[in-house]
Design a protein around this motif. Structure first.
Motif, mmCIF file in Angstrom:
data_model
loop_
_atom_site.group_PDB
_atom_site.id
_atom_site.type_symbol
_atom_site.label_atom_id
_atom_site.label_comp_id
_atom_site.label_asym_id
_atom_site.label_seq_id
_atom_site.Cartn_x
_atom_site.Cartn_y
_atom_site.Cartn_z
ATOM 1 N N ASP A 119 0.801 -1.228 0.000
ATOM 2 C CA ASP A 119 0.000 0.000 0.000
ATOM 3 C C ASP A 119 0.830 1.274 0.000
ATOM 4 O O ASP A 119 0.514 2.232 -0.689
ATOM 5 C CB ASP A 119 -0.859 0.026 1.272
ATOM 6 C CG ASP A 119 -2.326 -0.112 0.982
ATOM 7 O OD1 ASP A 119 -2.737 0.136 -0.157
ATOM 8 O OD2 ASP A 119 -3.069 -0.453 1.910
ATOM 9 N N LYS A 120 1.861 1.285 0.859
ATOM 10 C CA LYS A 120 2.641 2.501 1.072
ATOM 11 C C LYS A 120 4.126 2.220 0.877
ATOM 12 O O LYS A 120 4.582 1.095 1.088
ATOM 13 C CB LYS A 120 2.456 3.013 2.504
ATOM 14 C CG LYS A 120 1.060 3.378 2.868
ATOM 15 C CD LYS A 120 1.015 3.844 4.310
ATOM 16 C CE LYS A 120 -0.218 3.282 4.962
ATOM 17 N NZ LYS A 120 -0.216 3.257 6.377
ATOM 18 N N ILE A 162 -0.827 1.658 -5.897
ATOM 19 C CA ILE A 162 -0.069 0.715 -5.065
ATOM 20 C C ILE A 162 1.416 0.878 -5.369
ATOM 21 O O ILE A 162 1.799 1.625 -6.258
ATOM 22 C CB ILE A 162 -0.487 -0.758 -5.332
ATOM 23 C CG1 ILE A 162 -0.275 -1.108 -6.812
ATOM 24 C CG2 ILE A 162 -1.914 -1.024 -4.875
ATOM 25 C CD1 ILE A 162 -0.449 -2.561 -7.154
ATOM 26 N N LYS A 190 -7.743 -3.109 -5.148
ATOM 27 C CA LYS A 190 -6.527 -2.675 -5.834
ATOM 28 C C LYS A 190 -5.461 -3.762 -5.814
ATOM 29 O O LYS A 190 -4.453 -3.673 -6.484
ATOM 30 C CB LYS A 190 -5.993 -1.373 -5.241
ATOM 31 C CG LYS A 190 -5.620 -1.414 -3.784
ATOM 32 C CD LYS A 190 -5.212 -0.022 -3.322
ATOM 33 C CE LYS A 190 -4.997 0.018 -1.832
ATOM 34 N NZ LYS A 190 -4.650 1.365 -1.380
#
Length: 180
Positions: A100-101, A138, A162
């Motif tokens: 995600d990050k 993403i 996603k």
């Protein structure tokens, strides 16, 4: 590229602070709708064995069909770090990490140094991995495949998330272990 491309996704089940072992969850799918296998493998919490456990599962029943290995991050069961270069080298199947990050490497390295005597080994594994690259909403780390192909495969393996459906399901199935 066919719509029902064969992929396998790996995540870890939640674990408790005092657990010695964790559960690796894998879902083998064709595209984004057909589940053809669900697999579990124990591995050591904060150990260094998850790379071999992933390879063991991949080299099982569907080995000759799998086109891409998806991982939900490179850390499993705390700081048991998956070496995607080694997974690719030993399976010859492209590996794509989906997160995600963008990781805060300074924070990660400090935590590893604080908690592990073998911190240099763990940090070296992380540093040897490709850096995450932003792809739509993403980040991906990858080996054995190009970004254009990843984008096409993600289109075929996502359903309403996603993340590829194999990773979403591996995560959901793993969460079921909370209730044991």
């Amino acid at each position: 590229m066919k719509n029902e491309i064969e992929v396998i996704g790996f995540d870890d089940a939640p674990f408790k602070k005092n657990d010695k072992d964790c559960i690796l969850t894998a879902v083998y799918m064709r595209g984004n709708k057909i589940v053809d296998g669900v697999y579990f493998k124990k591995f050591q919490k904060d150990g260094l064995d998850v790379t071999n456990k992933i390879i063991d599962v991949v080299k099982g029943k569907h080995y000759n069909k799998i086109k891409v290995i998806f991982l939900s991050g490179i850390t499993f069961g705390g700081f048991n770090i998956a070496d995607i270069n080694e997974i690719y080298k030993r399976t010859n199947i492209p590996v794509v990490v989906v997160i995600d990050k963008y990781p805060n490497y300074e924070k990660i390295f400090n935590a590893i140094k604080k908690h592990f005597l073998d911190y240099n080994i763990r940090i070296e594994i992380i540093k040897s991995q490709p850096k995450p690259v932003k792809l739509d909403n993403i980040y991906v780390q990858y080996v054995g495949i190009d970004l254009k192909s990843i984008k096409k495969i993600l289109e075929k393996t996502r359903l309403k998330s996603k993340f590829p459906e194999c990773l979403r399901l591996a995560h959901l199935i793993g969460r079921g272990f909370l209730y044991l």
